[in-house]
Design a protein around this motif. Sequence first.
Motif, PDB file in Angstrom:
ATOM      1  N   ARG A   1      39.737 -35.829  38.145  1.00 29.16           N
ATOM      2  CA  ARG A   1      37.899 -35.851  37.896  1.00 29.16           C
ATOM      3  C   ARG A   1      37.467 -35.123  38.859  1.00 29.16           C
ATOM      4  N   SER A   2      36.565 -34.497  38.206  1.00 27.01           N
ATOM      5  CA  SER A   2      35.821 -33.708  39.218  1.00 27.01           C
ATOM      6  C   SER A   2      33.519 -34.765  39.792  1.00 27.01           C
ATOM      7  N   LYS A   3      33.542 -35.073  41.172  1.00 27.82           N
ATOM      8  CA  LYS A   3      32.240 -35.957  40.945  1.00 27.82           C
ATOM      9  C   LYS A   3      31.800 -35.651  40.128  1.00 27.82           C
ATOM     10  N   TYR A   4      31.448 -34.667  39.273  1.00 30.10           N
ATOM     11  CA  TYR A   4      30.499 -34.358  38.549  1.00 30.10           C
ATOM     12  C   TYR A   4      31.049 -35.310  37.334  1.00 30.10           C
TER      13      TYR A   4
ATOM     14  N   GLY B   1      30.173 -46.880  43.157  1.00 25.11           N
ATOM     15  CA  GLY B   1      30.173 -46.474  44.284  1.00 25.11           C
ATOM     16  C   GLY B   1      28.456 -46.272  44.672  1.00 25.11           C
ATOM     17  N   GLY B   2      28.202 -45.243  44.749  1.00 23.00           N
ATOM     18  CA  GLY B   2      26.827 -45.010  45.242  1.00 23.00           C
ATOM     19  C   GLY B   2      25.901 -45.051  44.270  1.00 23.00           C
ATOM     20  N   VAL B   3      26.072 -45.593  42.899  1.00 19.87           N
ATOM     21  CA  VAL B   3      24.654 -45.907  41.826  1.00 19.87           C
ATOM     22  C   VAL B   3      25.638 -46.753  41.301  1.00 19.87           C
TER      23      VAL B   3
ATOM     24  N   PHE C   1      23.858 -38.874  39.630  1.00 16.14           N
ATOM     25  CA  PHE C   1      23.018 -40.380  40.020  1.00 16.14           C
ATOM     26  C   PHE C   1      23.639 -40.779  41.220  1.00 16.14           C
ATOM     27  N   LYS C   2      24.992 -40.861  41.142  1.00 20.56           N
ATOM     28  CA  LYS C   2      25.594 -41.394  42.293  1.00 20.56           C
ATOM     29  C   LYS C   2      25.257 -40.616  43.698  1.00 20.56           C
TER      30      LYS C   2
ATOM     31  N   GLU D   1      21.908 -28.441  41.590  1.00 13.70           N
ATOM     32  CA  GLU D   1      23.172 -28.661  40.949  1.00 13.70           C
ATOM     33  C   GLU D   1      24.091 -29.498  40.937  1.00 13.70           C
ATOM     34  N   GLU D   2      23.500 -30.544  41.235  1.00 12.52           N
ATOM     35  CA  GLU D   2      24.100 -31.756  41.111  1.00 12.52           C
ATOM     36  C   GLU D   2      24.520 -32.236  39.497  1.00 12.52           C
ATOM     37  N   THR D   3      23.508 -32.439  39.286  1.00 11.07           N
ATOM     38  CA  THR D   3      23.265 -32.461  38.077  1.00 11.07           C
ATOM     39  C   THR D   3      23.718 -31.576  36.931  1.00 11.07           C
ATOM     40  N   GLN D   4      22.496 -30.184  36.705  1.00 15.08           N
ATOM     41  CA  GLN D   4      23.363 -29.270  36.251  1.00 15.08           C
ATOM     42  C   GLN D   4      24.505 -28.758  35.975  1.00 15.08           C
ATOM     43  N   GLY D   5      25.205 -29.463  37.298  1.00 17.46           N
ATOM     44  CA  GLY D   5      26.592 -29.134  37.668  1.00 17.46           C
ATOM     45  C   GLY D   5      27.929 -30.557  36.667  1.00 17.46           C
TER      46      GLY D   5
END
Length: 535
Positions: free
Chosen positions: A26-29, A36-38, A136-137, A429-433
């Motif tokens: 699983r990718s972080k995206y 966890g974070g969110v 979001f996390k 990059e995070e959300t676009q990823g």
Amino acid sequence: MSEASSGPTPVGAGLDAKSSGGGTGRSKYQSGAMGGGVSVSRLTRRTWHMVAVAGASAAGMILAACGGDAPAAAPTAAAKAEPTKAPAAPAPTAAQAAATAAPAPTVAPAAAKAPVEITYQTFFPQQRLDLLAGSFKIFAEKNPSIKANVVFDADHRAKLATQMAADSAPDTFIHDVWSAAKYYEAGGILDLTSRFAVDKIDLARDYSLIGIEQWCGKSYAVPFYVTSMLLAYNKDLLKKFGAPDPWEKWNGQWTWDDFLSVAKQVTKAPGADSPTGSWGLVMDGNGIDNIDRNLQVWMTSNGGETYDVPNMKYTLDDPKSIEAMDFLVKLINEQKVMAGPDDWKKLTDTLGTADPFAAGAVAFRQESTGRLSVYSQQVGDKFEWDVVPFPSGKGSKFIGHSDADVTNVAAKGKNLDAAYTFAKFLGGEETQGALAQNKLLIPALKKAADDTATFLKPPPKHLQAFVEPLRSGQFRTSFYHYNGLEALRVQNEQLKRAVMKETTVKEAMLEANRAANAQVKFGSCRQTVTWKARG
């Protein structure tokens, strides 16, 4: 037009939290519960809350973020005794004893500073928000001083109009593409030009644009995602009836005549092997409405145009556009390879689904990337499918269609910096990823959309065809002015009359052009032309 622009939530708006990005692990995206974070908890019928959590508990995160004291150090081992005793201390005086008995008052610790709270409003339902859980996390971890409330409203356009009129707009929001021009010129949207300069954000260099991101020479929006129009097709259905594959025979560059020959081969009446039969083509809107989003690509790929930005007018009287509309109407009424309004209803009722393509009963269906994740889940291994450019008219080349949704910041918000930080993150990059990994529309960030390990990773095989018009500039978008939706409504009325044989196609197009141009209203500026002339 954008996914928010054509009334009801499109088919495929609600997606399961399952990635179609392929690969192992699983990718972080990738999608998943927002743990966890969110975490996202439902506050009201339409509101969810993003709450940052770090370490074992939220309390731990708050202490860390607000500079709380660290736990006292554990006592060390006693020092080894000296061989001789120290001299006895003198007896304390009365004053010294009193001072020892009454400890000095301590200073109360400073109150923890509450995080800045902002609201982000969107028409994305919970299922799509779940696909963005990983990003979001990351936002919460990187920005513990910002608390973002994510609010979903199915009637976002009407809600936003009321909010803007009352100067009570959310801090940041997914735009209403049809009202953006009015909001920009009324001063309701924050000018981001100077912020982009500080952050070295170059919209034209870094993002795919449709011309609504900048207005009057200023930048008002952070790009979020774009769309690109192709045809999804059922490869197995073509093989079943001996029809050629458009990539294998024509390398994806085919004509109306090529398409019609294939559509005739795969269109079959209901029979013993299929209670619904099969159709060559279905288009969104049952093939009778929304020239901008659903039908424009047929017209531009025949050498026609549907509007003229410099002169701010519709051009549905273009002979090439009229010819394309005539071709489509004949596909319904004469060739009977394209499902019309009555056919569509019978088909969906019989199948018990709103998407006959996923059920295997349709050879070709218009697709703008909004259903990629849906098809990955619903089609699964039932049949092999791919995407291909629309066919073009004689002597013409394929001209794509693209729209987009962007993120705006309310000019009168109370926490402009925090709102901009969140808006910028959605374009980062995070959300676009996350969009790329889950194939949830086309990331506006070129770097993410061009990633062969995520968005461009098959299936389907020819995902690159979505991106090529955006990179070559061979596309058109919708015509944006103050009354764009009303103009589409009067156009649709005339198109329906043509399909129902109440008037000729030419008369319908000429009247649609006249009525639509009567609705055109605009201010001091126009949408930016982000596409290129025919190459």
